[in-house]
Design a protein around this motif. Structure first.
Motif, PDB file in Angstrom:
ATOM      1  N   THR A  33       0.857  -1.177   0.000  1.00  0.00           N
ATOM      2  CA  THR A  33       0.000   0.000   0.000  1.00  0.00           C
ATOM      3  C   THR A  33       0.897   1.232   0.000  1.00  0.00           C
ATOM      4  OG1 THR A  33      -1.749  -1.148   1.187  1.00  0.00           O
ATOM      5  CG2 THR A  33      -1.776   1.259   1.249  1.00  0.00           C
ATOM      6  N   ARG A  63      -5.720   7.781   1.767  1.00  0.00           N
ATOM      7  CA  ARG A  63      -6.479   9.027   1.646  1.00  0.00           C
ATOM      8  C   ARG A  63      -6.578   9.738   2.999  1.00  0.00           C
ATOM      9  NH1 ARG A  63     -11.843   8.171  -2.102  1.00  0.00           N
ATOM     10  NH2 ARG A  63     -12.270   6.534  -0.584  1.00  0.00           N
ATOM     11  N   TRP A  80      -6.037   6.699 -11.716  1.00  0.00           N
ATOM     12  CA  TRP A  80      -5.371   5.627 -10.969  1.00  0.00           C
ATOM     13  C   TRP A  80      -5.142   4.455 -11.910  1.00  0.00           C
ATOM     14  CZ3 TRP A  80      -2.959   4.972  -6.490  1.00  0.00           C
ATOM     15  CH2 TRP A  80      -2.690   3.671  -6.062  1.00  0.00           C
ATOM     16  N   THR A 119      -6.226  -2.592  -8.331  1.00  0.00           N
ATOM     17  CA  THR A 119      -7.460  -2.328  -7.592  1.00  0.00           C
ATOM     18  C   THR A 119      -8.371  -3.531  -7.729  1.00  0.00           C
ATOM     19  OG1 THR A 119      -9.192  -0.695  -7.187  1.00  0.00           O
ATOM     20  CG2 THR A 119      -8.714  -1.219  -9.487  1.00  0.00           C
ATOM     21  N   CYS A 152      -9.311   5.549  -4.221  1.00  0.00           N
ATOM     22  CA  CYS A 152      -7.941   5.835  -3.781  1.00  0.00           C
ATOM     23  C   CYS A 152      -7.483   7.252  -4.107  1.00  0.00           C
ATOM     24  CB  CYS A 152      -6.963   4.842  -4.409  1.00  0.00           C
ATOM     25  SG  CYS A 152      -7.377   3.104  -4.141  1.00  0.00           S
ATOM     26  N   SER A 153      -7.605   7.666  -5.364  1.00  0.00           N
ATOM     27  CA  SER A 153      -7.005   8.937  -5.783  1.00  0.00           C
ATOM     28  C   SER A 153      -8.026  10.023  -6.067  1.00  0.00           C
ATOM     29  CB  SER A 153      -6.130   8.717  -7.029  1.00  0.00           C
ATOM     30  OG  SER A 153      -6.903   8.209  -8.107  1.00  0.00           O
ATOM     31  N   GLY A 188      -3.635   1.810  -3.469  1.00  0.00           N
ATOM     32  CA  GLY A 188      -3.943   2.898  -2.565  1.00  0.00           C
ATOM     33  C   GLY A 188      -5.093   2.475  -1.690  1.00  0.00           C
ATOM     34  N   SER A 189      -5.244   3.125  -0.569  1.00  0.00           N
ATOM     35  CA  SER A 189      -6.310   2.778   0.360  1.00  0.00           C
ATOM     36  C   SER A 189      -7.124   4.011   0.694  1.00  0.00           C
ATOM     37  CB  SER A 189      -5.728   2.188   1.651  1.00  0.00           C
ATOM     38  OG  SER A 189      -6.742   2.014   2.633  1.00  0.00           O
TER      39      SER A 189
END
Length: 472
Positions: free
Chosen positions: A189, A193, A249, A253, A282-283, A382-383
Motif C-alpha cells: 500500500t 487518503r 489511478w 485495484t 484511492c485517488s 492505494g487505500s
C-alpha cells in the motif's frame, strides 16, 4: 536459511499465540474495561520476551493505553535499523447477533481463524513475533518495535513520535496494519487518503408545526437539508465539490465483481460515480453522510420539521492538504441557500493522507521479499482508509522509507462481523517480512536514508500508481 521451511515449523506456535491474543477483548474505547487492554499489553510483552527481545519499555501518555516500545540492537555497526509497527487493541464487535460465533472466542474457519481483531491487527503483531522467532531473536538488522494499544479510537500517541525523534529514528519502517488486495496477491500500500468531518445544520422554525395547517409554506428543515446534501454529487454520483483533487489511478485495484461482493451491493444496483474504481476509492474524493439527526420514522408526527443536522465524512487525495480539502467542502455548503435558507456549517477534525516514496533500497527489498513470501509478482495499491500514526512516524524519521504490508487481506472483514485471517496470509507475511530484513541488510549500503528518495528510479507513490502494475 530457508525462510519458508523455518516459518512452516513455527506456524503451530504462532497460531496458538494468535488464539491467546484474540481471546482478549482489548477494546480501548470509552466504556469498555481497561483491564482487558492491559491484559493484551502484558501478553504481547511476554511473547516478545520469549522471542528474545531484552529491551522493552512501556510508554504512558495522557488518556492513552500503554504503548509497547522495544529494541533489538543491530548485529553490526553498519547494519540498518527497521521499525516494526502494529497495534494490540481492536474495534468493538458491533451487533453480536451478526456473528457466526462469539467475537472473542477464536473459531476455526476454512484455512484460518475467526475473531474480532484477528486480522486488524493482532495477526500483524504475530507476524513480528514470527520474524523474531525465525531469526532466533537476532535478525540481520536492528529493530525498533512499536505496538500501540489505542489505534482504533485514536490517542495522544498519534502526535507523539515527532516530539521524540531519536527514539523512532530508523532507516525503514514496516507499518503492519495493512495487507494484500486479495488472498495470495502480494501488495504494497503506497497511498492513504486523508479524512475530514463536517457538520451541517438547518433550523427554520422555533418548534414543530402541524403539517396540514402549515405544510406547503412553512420552511421544512429536513427538506432543506436534503436539498443541500443533494448538491454534493452530480447525476452520476461523482463528487461535485470544487477544489477536491482527483487523479487517474492505474495501479492495482478490485475488479467490479470483487468490490460488489465486498461492499455487499444489492443485486442490480449501480455503483456510484464514473471512472476507474481506483480513482473512486484511492485517488479521488468521497463524501459520505455518516449521521443524520431528524425525527425517526417510528416516532414521526404529522408536523413540519423545524431542525435537522447531518455529519459528513470526507476522504480526499493522499497529497491534498487536509484543511484545504475540508474548507472546500465547507465553502460549498456555506454558499448554498436551498429554498433561500442559510445553513450552519461546522468544520470538524482532519487527518492527513500519506504517500510513500518508492524506488529506494527498502522498496526494492520489499518487492523481492513479497515475491518470496507469496510466490507472485507484487503490486501497488492505494487505500481509502487512514492510519493517523503513519504521518507522525514519517515526520519523526523523515529519511526512512515507509512500507505498508501485512497479514490482512481486503476480504478479511475487518471492522465487520465475522472478521477472519487466513493462515496462508499469516505465513506469507512472516516470510515476506523476514526476507525483507535479510534483503534490506544486504542492499542497504547502496542508498540510505534521505538519499533513497533521490536515488535513480525513486518515485513518489503517485508516480508508481501511474506505472504498470508492480512497476517501481
Amino acid at each position: 536459511m530457508d525462510l519458508g521451511s523455518k516459518v512452516d515449523s513455527l506456524m503451530d506456535g504462532l497460531r496458538a499465540d494468535l488464539e491467546r491474543l484474540t481471546a482478549i477483548p482489548s477494546i480501548a474505547f470509552p466504556g469498555y474495561p481497561a483491564e482487558h487492554v492491559l491484559q493484551a499489553h502484558d501478553l504481547v510483552v511476554e511473547l516478545l520476551r520469549g522471542a528474545g527481545v531484552e529491551h522493552i519499555e512501556r510508554l504512558d501518555l495522557p488518556d492513552t493505553a500503554p504503548v509497547i516500545y522495544a529494541e533489538v540492537p543491530p548485529p553490526t555497526p553498519d547494519a540498518p535499523t527497521v521499525l516494526l509497527y502494529g497495534h494490540y487493541d481492536v474495534q468493538p464487535p458491533g451487533d453480536e447477533s451478526l456473528w457466526l460465533s462469539p467475537p472473542f472466542e477464536p473459531t476455526a474457519v476454512e484455512g484460518g481463524l475467526r475473531a474480532r481483531g484477528v486480522a486488524d491487527d493482532k495477526s500483524n503483531v504475530i507476524v513480528h513475533l514470527g520474524v523474531l522467532r525465525a531469526y532466533g531473536g537476532r535478525p540481520p538488522t536492528g529493530l525498533k518495535i512499536v505496538i500501540e494499544g489505542q489505534e482504533e479510537y485514536g490517542s495522544a500517541f498519534d502526535a507523539y513520535p515527532p516530539t521524540d525523534p531519536e527514539r523512532f529514528a530508523c532507516d525503514a519502517m514496516v507499518i503492519a496494519d495493512m495487507g494484500n488486495l486479495r488472498p495470495g496477491t502480494p501488495t504494497l500500500t503506497t497511498g492513504l487518503r486523508g479524512a475530514a468531518e463536517v457538520v451541517v445544520e438547518v433550523r427554520t422554525l422555533q418548534e414543530p408545526r402541524h403539517s396540514g395547517e402549515f405544510g406547503g409554506a412553512a420552511p421544512d428543515a429536513l427538506l432543506t437539508l436534503i436539498a443541500a446534501l443533494a448538491t454534493l454529487h452530480d447525476e452520476h454520483g461523482d463528487v461535485a465539490v470544487a477544489g477536491l483533487r482527483r487523479e487517474e489511478w492505474r495501479g492495482t485495484t478490485f475488479t467490479e465483481e470483487e468490490f460488489r461482493e465486498l461492499a455487499t451491493v444489492g443485486e442490480g444496483l449501480p455503483l456510484l460515480g464514473t471512472g476507474s474504481l481506483g480513482e473512486r476509492l484511492c485517488s479521488g474524493p468521497a463524501i459520505t453522510v455518516i449521521g443524520l439527526d431528524a425525527p425517526s420514522v417510528e416516532h414521526a408526527a404529522s408536523a413540519v420539521v423545524p431542525w435537522a443536522r447531518a455529519k459528513l465524512n470526507l476522504r480526499f487525495h493522499p497529497r491534498q492538504d487536509p484543511r484545504e480539502a475540508r474548507d472546500a467542502l465547507v465553502a460549498h455548503l456555506e454558499q448554498l441557500r436551498p429554498y433561500g435558507v442559510a445553513l450552519t456549517v461546522t468544520p470538524g477534525d482532519t487527518g492527513p493522507g500519506f504517500e510513500a516514496e518508492t524506488g529506494g533500497p527498502a522498496h526494492r527489498a520489499a518487492l523481492a521479499a513479497l515475491r518470496e513470501g507469496f510466490g507472485a509478482e507484487p503490486g501497488h495499491v492505494g487505500s481509502g482508509g487512514s492510519i493517523p500514526l503513519v504521518n507522525g512516524l514519517a515526520q519523526a524519521a523523515p529519511g526512512a522509507e515507509v512500507l505498508l504490508f501485512g497479514a490482512q487481506d481486503s476480504m478479511c472483514g475487518l471492522h465487520a462481523p465475522n472478521e477472519r485471517v487466513l493462515f496462508s496470509e499469516l505465513r506469507g507475511a512472516v516470510v515476506a517480512e523476514a526476507a525483507f530484513l535479510r534483503e534490506f541488510a544486504r542492499t542497504h549500503g547502496t542508498a540510505t536514508g534521505a538519499d533513497a528518495a533521490h536515488a535513480p528510479g525513486a518515485t513518489h507513490a503517485t508516480d508508481a500508481a501511474h506505472a504498470p502494475d508492480g512497476a517501481s
